[in-house]
Design an enzyme around this catalytic site. Structure first.
Site, PDB file in Angstrom:
ATOM      1  CG  ASP A  91     -27.475   5.697  24.710  1.00 36.98           C
ATOM      2  OD1 ASP A  91     -28.718   6.389  25.242  1.00 36.98           O
ATOM      3  OD2 ASP A  91     -26.854   6.096  23.840  1.00 36.98           O
ATOM      4  CG  ASP A 269     -20.168   6.566  25.870  1.00 40.97           C
ATOM      5  OD1 ASP A 269     -20.551   6.140  24.658  1.00 40.97           O
ATOM      6  OD2 ASP A 269     -20.858   7.550  26.532  1.00 40.97           O
ATOM      7  CB  CYS A 307       1.922   1.609  25.209  1.00 39.15           C
ATOM      8  SG  CYS A 307       0.490   0.655  25.529  1.00 39.15           S
ATOM      9  CB  CYS A 309      -0.953  -2.658  25.917  1.00 38.54           C
ATOM     10  SG  CYS A 309      -0.494  -2.595  24.311  1.00 38.54           S
ATOM     11  CB  CYS A 312       3.320  -1.966  23.137  1.00 36.00           C
ATOM     12  SG  CYS A 312       2.209  -0.862  22.328  1.00 36.00           S
ATOM     13  CG  HIS A 338      -1.969  -0.083  21.188  1.00 35.57           C
ATOM     14  ND1 HIS A 338      -0.951   0.173  22.188  1.00 35.57           N
ATOM     15  CD2 HIS A 338      -2.316   1.091  20.622  1.00 35.57           C
ATOM     16  CE1 HIS A 338      -0.520   1.442  21.936  1.00 35.57           C
ATOM     17  NE2 HIS A 338      -1.294   1.971  20.981  1.00 35.57           N
TER      18      HIS A 338
END
Length: 371
Positions: A91, A269, A307, A309, A312, A338
């Site tokens: 940015d 984003d 989930c 991930c 988890c 997560h």
């Protein structure tokens, strides 16, 4: 210019595709975690690679102040400094200047912005050309022009001034960018105008007249209602070239992701997944919840049974809540892993849904969970 955009599938206005740059490919729709100070809070570049992150956002404002663009350039740009082989978007710093330095700390004129550092109070000057120079030193694959982002609501005169200065600075930033002769880097223009559809159309036309490698929609998610944001998106996106990337700046909530993709956005984003994690707010398939709540104190379930991930797969809500309430630094790291993983998985599901023609089902499910 080395950047190109190939649309590989559509579902109504939604699209899936591939952005190609000198560095490689970015599959879209794509969510960019925010690494403001050359790091996504609590995570390393190795974590990001393991999560499958394609592109990370860095910020010119913060990096020009600490540690400085000269140092980062000497150490190989952001890619070398961070040891990150993926893409980087920076940015311009305009949003931070106007949001972090309110009132008398900021002076804006047609040439640029004078502001006081949020770190040490020192006075600094940023111009469209200066923002290009700093981002080029940083080695950003995609860089944003310096613009004026007005908060919402703002009076018509404020929005008009933001559109005019953004257009003036866009031409200067483009000339400065091309003068650097760095064809491996790309530059995106920004459309402003608040929720005033007439101003949005004018800003889009003036930005397209300059000619950029891609286009961003700025000045949304800054105080307006979701309905107003979506109406503005719906009116603005058809004005942008269909064969170039479209980036909605600063959006990352689950409903916003799905609805913006449905209107034709490719990139977005937001700090939301990481900020939520640091405060114990969990994103899940059934909606968001506060891990600190008492019912999680003895819960043997994962953060989200649906989930996939690593967090988890291994730890219970009870354990993670314990880490959080005793201020163990491990907690924000694991919860961030997560939330970022969950967000990336949602975007991948949306991408697959566009390709398979099943986006409406995903929209309905996310609306039910997060509406």
């Amino acid at each position: 210019m080395t950047l190109s955009m190939e649309v590989t599938a559509t579902a109504g206005l939604a699209r899936a595709g591939v952005i190609r740059t000198a560095r490689g490919e970015i599959r879209t729709p794509c969510f960019m975690p925010v690494g403001t100070r050359a790091a996504v809070r609590t995570l390393s570049s190795a974590d990001l690679a393991d999560l499958g992150v394609q592109i990370v956002l860095g910020n010119t404002y913060h990096l020009m102040l600490k540690p400085g663009a000269d140092l980062i350039e000497r150490l190989g740009g952001l890619h070398g400094f961070v040891d990150w082989s993926g893409h980087v978007l920076t940015d311009s710093g305009g949003y931070q200047i106007f949001s972090l330095e309110p009132g008398g700390n900021v002076t804006v004129d047609d040439d640029g912005v004078t502001f006081r550092s949020t770190y040490d109070g020192g006075t600094h000057r940023l111009t469209p050309e200066g923002a290009v120079g700093i981002q080029t030193q940083l080695g950003a694959d995609l860089q944003m022009v310096l613009d004026v982002c007005a908060p919402l609501p703002s009076p018509p005169a404020t929005l008009r001034a933001a559109v005019d200065r953004t257009a003036l600075w866009a031409g200067r930033a483009r000339a400065a960018f091309l003068a650097h002769d760095r064809p491996e880097l790309s530059q995106l223009g920004i459309v402003q105008g608040g929720t005033d559809l007439r101003l949005r159309k004018e800003s889009a036309e003036r930005t397209l007249a300059v000619g950029f490698d891609g286009y961003a929609i700025g000045g949304l998610s800054v105080g307006e209602s979701r309905a107003a944001m979506l109406d503005t998106l719906a009116a603005t996106l058809p004005l942008l070239p269909p064969d170039q990337p479209r980036y909605l700046m600063g959006l990352g909530d689950p409903i916003g992701i799905v609805e913006s993709v449905a209107l034709g956005i490719d990139l977005f984003d937001c700090v939301l997944p990481t900020r939520f994690a640091r405060h114990g707010t969990i994103l899940s398939s059934l909606g968001r919840y506060n891990l600190k709540r008492a019912e999680n104190a003895t819960a043997d379930a994962p953060l989200d049974p649906a989930c996939g991930c690593a967090v988890c797969a291994r730890w219970s809500r009870a354990y993670l809540r314990h880490l959080l309430v005793v201020d163990e630094p491990t907690a924000p790291r694991l919860l961030t892993l997560h939330n970022v993983s969950w967000t990336l998985a949602l975007v991948a599901e949306v991408r697959d849904a566009v390709q398979s023609g099943s986006l409406e089902g995903v929209r309905s499910r996310i609306a039910a969970a997060y509406g």
